[in-house]
Write a protein that holds these residues in place. Structure first.
Motif, PDB file in Angstrom:
ATOM      1  N   ALA A 151       0.834  -1.210   0.000  1.00  0.00           N
ATOM      2  CA  ALA A 151       0.000   0.000   0.000  1.00  0.00           C
ATOM      3  C   ALA A 151       0.863   1.252   0.000  1.00  0.00           C
ATOM      4  CB  ALA A 151      -0.924  -0.003   1.221  1.00  0.00           C
ATOM      5  N   ASP A 156      -1.431   3.746  -2.890  1.00  0.00           N
ATOM      6  CA  ASP A 156      -2.836   3.423  -3.116  1.00  0.00           C
ATOM      7  C   ASP A 156      -3.710   4.568  -2.592  1.00  0.00           C
ATOM      8  OD1 ASP A 156      -5.540   2.300  -2.346  1.00  0.00           O
ATOM      9  OD2 ASP A 156      -4.691   0.553  -3.342  1.00  0.00           O
ATOM     10  N   GLN A 503      -3.452  -0.168 -10.125  1.00  0.00           N
ATOM     11  CA  GLN A 503      -4.846  -0.585 -10.065  1.00  0.00           C
ATOM     12  C   GLN A 503      -4.960  -2.082  -9.770  1.00  0.00           C
ATOM     13  OE1 GLN A 503      -7.250   0.066 -13.578  1.00  0.00           O
ATOM     14  NE2 GLN A 503      -9.118   0.096 -12.363  1.00  0.00           N
ATOM     15  N   LYS A 506      -4.595  -2.688  -6.123  1.00  0.00           N
ATOM     16  CA  LYS A 506      -5.833  -2.317  -5.432  1.00  0.00           C
ATOM     17  C   LYS A 506      -6.913  -3.385  -5.636  1.00  0.00           C
ATOM     18  CE  LYS A 506      -9.377   1.331  -5.473  1.00  0.00           C
ATOM     19  NZ  LYS A 506     -10.461   0.551  -6.110  1.00  0.00           N
TER      20      LYS A 506
END
Length: 515
Positions: A151, A156, A503, A506
């Motif tokens: 992260a 993110d 992405q 995530k």
């Protein structure tokens, strides 16, 4: 007589023990209350074979008595996973090999937890059901640790560090809303504490009034200092060790104002005055659901109750209170176009990231974030300072580009990819010595893997693959191009791929959370 048989007998004090945090529990019960946060469900233990279930239970009791509740829960979770993935009901060579084979490389740390548990069984002489070959096999393994910092590295927009704009908006908006009376002293004090200290929710939740002092210990001029309990030290009891943290004057004044209001409210609820010692022992943020119990506490017992953790908020309630407080600020993220996503750990990541960008070393960051060592602070130094601004610029491109960068579909693992496309080609990232997904077609392809894969609708990234390593490699390549060529047109050639990898990271996180 087995543990199962004993369950049918009347309860005896012989089966009652005390967790490392001072909570009594009957180890033959289906649930063990280990601290105010964790009630451990132990029904899974009955799924182990009769030949070893008592030894496994007794070993888990050892961890509950001598280690933190979160550590004991982590062991419990991985023992459950062993039962599920191995299909075995004992610790056998076949069971462990099956378990290992079903774990992706970045999840091997779960096997390390089980291995440590089995070794502890031998140390406690509770391993009569375990063959020597099990230890021989385990001792040969070199297992990967859990991936850290995904992260943080990917920045993110929902779980990573706040951008500078977001962080500054929280600071200014909370000050304005407090001045306007739209958030309380309690809410503002909470925001300031997380923002300034980057501490974990459990550390903030275990603070008491006496931990906030106005001191000259560190400077010639008096400053506000908060003594923050340490929680991730081995075998630490409740509030047994502390680390001092300095606060700016404005933050200290707000927290002091909250303390005064807090004491007045508690005394009103109790219907009596507290002694100075009792005021000092009040939780800085009290669990309101426990107030009635406090009211019912005999006067002579009040001080003793205040010494415990019973009146402190749980970590989950502390996190929820912070989220509600920041949501009142109604801040929109410039990166998502939506209301900013809040979690306590985003403040922690932001503090480490900003310190690294300011030139701090791993030791300084470890001290700042209250890590016991520098083992887990390298992610800030090695990756984020070098690339944070660049990733921010890339991620701040048009949201339309960001939304359309990754066109494939996340799958659980290689097995799932093969169901849709038998013998699907495995996609490697040779530069980081890892595999990251499968191709959804058997057609001949000349595109450059894995960069082009992240932009291809046929790509099937595995949810448990180390995609953050690909991101790290792409950013290293970008930096190299910048230093050697200087032509930003060429430097930015992989920016869409970088956005796509962010992405994927995530989406994989969401996939695993919902699995």
């Amino acid at each position: 007589m087995s543990a199962q048989d004993l369950k049918l007998q009347p309860k005896s004090k012989v089966t009652v023990t005390v967790s490392s945090r001072g909570f009594e529990f009957d180890y033959l019960d289906d649930h063990w209350q280990l601290d105010r946060n964790i009630n451990l469900d132990t029904r899974f233990l009955d799924d182990f074979d009769d030949s070893c279930v008592d030894d496994i239970r007794e070993t888990l009791v050892y961890f509950a008595e001598n280690n933190s509740a979160p550590h004991t829960r982590n062991i419990s979770d991985n023992l459950k996973l062993y039962l599920k993935e191995s299909g075995a009901t004992t610790f056998s060579e076949l069971g462990l090999l099956t378990f290992k084979g079903r774990l992706a490389k970045n999840r091997e740390y779960k096997l390390s937890v089980v291995r440590g548990f089995i070794r502890q069984m031998r140390y406690l002489s509770l391993d009569s059901s375990i063959e020597d070959s099990v230890y021989e096999v385990m001792d040969k393994w070199r297992l990967s640790g859990n991936d850290k910092g995904a992260a943080v590295l990917s920045l993110d927009p929902l779980t990573g560090p706040f951008s500078d704009i977001e962080f500054e908006a929280i600071a200014s908006q909370s000050a304005h809303k407090y001045a306007e009376g739209k958030i309380t002293s309690l809410q503002y004090a909470l925001i300031l504490l997380f923002k300034a200290t980057g501490r974990r929710p459990e550390q903030i939740a275990t603070l008491k009034v006496k931990d906030v002092v106005f001191s000259v210990k560190y400077t010639t001029k008096k400053i506000y200092v908060i003594k923050i309990p340490r929680i991730k030290q081995r075998r630490n009891k409740f509030r047994s060790t502390f680390k001092d943290f300095g606060l700016i004057d404005d933050a200290g004044k707000v927290i002091t104002k909250h303390i005064k209001e807090h004491i007045v409210k508690v005394e009103q609820d109790l219907g009596r005055k507290l002694t100075r010692a009792q005021k000092n022992k009040l939780p800085l943020f009290i669990d309101s659901s426990c107030l009635q119990a406090l009211i019912d506490t005999p006067k002579g017992m009040l001080t003793k109750v205040l010494d415990t953790e019973l009146l402190h908020m749980t970590s989950n309630n502390m996190s929820s209170m912070l989220v509600k407080a920041v949501n009142k600020l109604k801040i929109t993220s410039e990166r998502t176009g939506e209301r900013i996503h809040i979690s306590p750990y985003r403040f922690r990541y932001t503090l480490g990231t900003r310190a690294a960008r300011a030139g701090s070393g791993t030791l300084t960051i470890a001290t700042l974030l209250d890590h016991g060592s520098t083992q887990n602070t390298g992610i800030y130094i090695e990756n984020v300072p070098e690339f944070a601004l660049e990733i921010s610029k890339i991620m701040n491109q048009s949201l339309m580009v960001y939304a359309s960068a990754f066109a494939g579909r996340v799958v659980k693992d290689e097995d799932e990819a093969n169901k849709g496309n038998p013998k699907a080609t495995r996609i490697p990232c040779h530069e980081k010595d890892c595999d990251i997904g499968s191709c959804g077609t058997n057609s001949f392809c000349t595109d450059y893997a894995p960069v082009a894969c992240y932009l291809c609708p046929k790509f099937r990234p595995w949810s448990d693959a180390p995609h953050h390593l690909v991101l790290q490699w792409l950013m290293e390549e970008r930096e190299h191009l910048k230093e050697t060529l200087g032509d930003m047109t060429i430097v930015a050639i992989n920016d869409r791929a970088i956005i796509a990898v962010c992405q994927v990271i995530k989406l994989c996180k969401e996939y695993n959370e919902n699995a």
